[in-house]
Write a protein that holds these residues in place. Structure first.
Motif, short mmCIF file in Angstrom:
data_model
loop_
_atom_site.label_atom_id
_atom_site.label_comp_id
_atom_site.label_asym_id
_atom_site.label_seq_id
_atom_site.Cartn_x
_atom_site.Cartn_y
_atom_site.Cartn_z
N GLU A 12 109.00 -14.85 -41.00
CA GLU A 12 108.78 -15.66 -42.20
C GLU A 12 109.12 -17.12 -41.94
OE1 GLU A 12 107.74 -14.99 -45.31
OE2 GLU A 12 107.44 -12.83 -45.15
N ARG A 16 106.73 -20.15 -42.77
CA ARG A 16 107.03 -20.97 -43.95
C ARG A 16 107.78 -22.26 -43.63
NH1 ARG A 16 105.61 -17.89 -48.34
NH2 ARG A 16 105.48 -15.64 -47.95
N THR A 18 110.93 -23.36 -43.58
CA THR A 18 112.28 -23.68 -44.02
C THR A 18 113.00 -22.41 -44.47
OG1 THR A 18 111.74 -24.05 -46.37
CG2 THR A 18 111.50 -25.93 -44.85
N ALA A 21 112.36 -21.75 -48.20
CA ALA A 21 111.08 -21.13 -48.50
C ALA A 21 111.12 -19.63 -48.19
CB ALA A 21 109.96 -21.80 -47.71
N GLU A 24 113.15 -17.92 -50.98
CA GLU A 24 112.39 -17.80 -52.22
C GLU A 24 111.34 -16.70 -52.12
OE1 GLU A 24 109.67 -20.54 -55.25
OE2 GLU A 24 110.46 -21.40 -53.39
N ALA A 25 110.65 -16.64 -51.00
CA ALA A 25 109.58 -15.65 -50.84
C ALA A 25 110.10 -14.23 -50.84
CB ALA A 25 108.81 -15.92 -49.54
N GLU A 131 96.28 -20.03 -50.93
CA GLU A 131 97.62 -19.46 -51.02
C GLU A 131 97.60 -17.96 -50.78
OE1 GLU A 131 99.93 -20.55 -54.45
OE2 GLU A 131 98.94 -22.50 -54.59
N GLU A 135 99.73 -15.90 -47.95
CA GLU A 135 100.66 -14.83 -48.30
C GLU A 135 100.27 -13.51 -47.63
OE1 GLU A 135 103.51 -14.87 -49.75
OE2 GLU A 135 103.42 -17.02 -50.16
#
Length: 303
Positions: A12, A16, A18, A21, A24-25, A131, A135
């Motif tokens: 991840e 992503r 950071t 990020a 959050e995901a 997006e 994802e």
């Protein structure tokens, strides 16, 4: 021995960029992500991360392990698919669909799934194609319904499979009392378009430029129902797909464009998930729902 959950965090982070990020995901706290990656680093015995200003970035070791992590996650998904095949008709599928597909195709597909696989749990998020496809790679969803505009191609990402489910006509939309019949006649008008960076916006602007003018985009809105309302009330003109008119009257005037352009509607999933019965059943239902819709009149225009 590497723990798959920690490898997922590294994967991840590679996608992503950071820790925030990633947190959050995956619904973790940033401190939990940091602690788990620190433990993964101990397991590996080499530095995986290094400071990059106020952030972190992958070292050469980290990038190499992240690539292996992606393959490990693919293998795990294939194994889960084989196990799920022993009990078809159940499971969970996470779907990302762009707005008009979520409003039109998805309800009919869910009706089909309720008949064919009543124990299947389908979770849906409305996301723009850009997006949704990200994802999908990041394993935030299992299946994406996306679009591709004529003359525009999307990046082909390794490890994903695509299936076209149909085409959707795009027409010029003007207020009901407007008698304009071509794009060139609308060079001085106010336009409504989707936000910058979307394939829909790029395509619409190119159509206007090909007609000899730069569009005056006064309204930048993602919601196509808002486009239709602005056009119907005389505040703008635009380019709208037929899929917008779900069992409803089009309160705008629709004009065919030269060449009758259509956008491609397709589904995408990870190659490692295609064997999962739940994913295959959902993909089949989406294709069948779209096919059934195209056999019916999609809209009526104001008289």
């Amino acid at each position: 021995m590497f723990e798959l959950r920690r490898l997922r965090l590294l994967h991840e982070l590679a996608l992503r960029g950071t820790l925030a990020a990633v947190a959050e995901a995956l619904s973790y706290s940033p401190s939990t992500v940091s602690q788990q990656l620190a433990q993964l680093e101990k397991d590996a015995g080499v530095p995986l991360l290094e400071p990059d200003g106020r952030r972190v970035r992958l070292t050469e070791y980290g990038a190499a392990l992240a690539a292996h992590a992606a393959r490990a996650l693919e293998l795990e998904e294939r194994v889960r698919g084989e196990l799920a095949a022993l009990e078809p008709g159940s499971g969970r599928v996470r779907v990302a669909a762009f707005q008009t597909a979520a409003h039109d195709i998805l309800p009919a597909a869910l009706d089909l799934l309720a008949e064919r696989s009543p124990r299947l749990r389908v979770e849906v998020a409305e996301l723009p194609p850009e997006e949704g496809l990200f994802e999908l790679v990041a394993r935030g969803v299992d299946l994406v319904v996306a679009e591709q505009y004529p003359g525009h191609t999307r990046e082909r990402v390794g490890g994903l499979t695509r299936e076209t489910i149909g085409g959707d006509a795009i027409r010029l939309a003007t207020p009901p009392d407007d008698d304009s019949r071509s794009l060139a006649e609308l060079s001085g008008r106010a336009w409504v378009m989707e936000p910058e960076g979307t394939a829909a916006r790029q395509w619409a602007v190119q159509q206007c430029r090909a007609a000899g003018f730069e569009p005056d985009v006064r309204f930048e809105i993602a919601d196509l129902t808002a486009h239709a309302r602005l056009i119907a009330t005389g505040h703008a003109v635009g380019l709208l797909p037929d899929l917008l008119w779900t069992d409803q009257r089009a309160n705008v005037r629709l004009v065919d464009l030269p060449g009758h352009p259509t956008r491609e509607i397709f589904t995408a999933t990870r190659a490692s998930a295609t064997a999962q019965p739940a994913v295959a059943a959902t993909r089949d239902a989406l294709r069948d729902a779209f096919g059934a819709r195209r056999s019916q009149p999609s809209f009526t225009q104001p008289t």
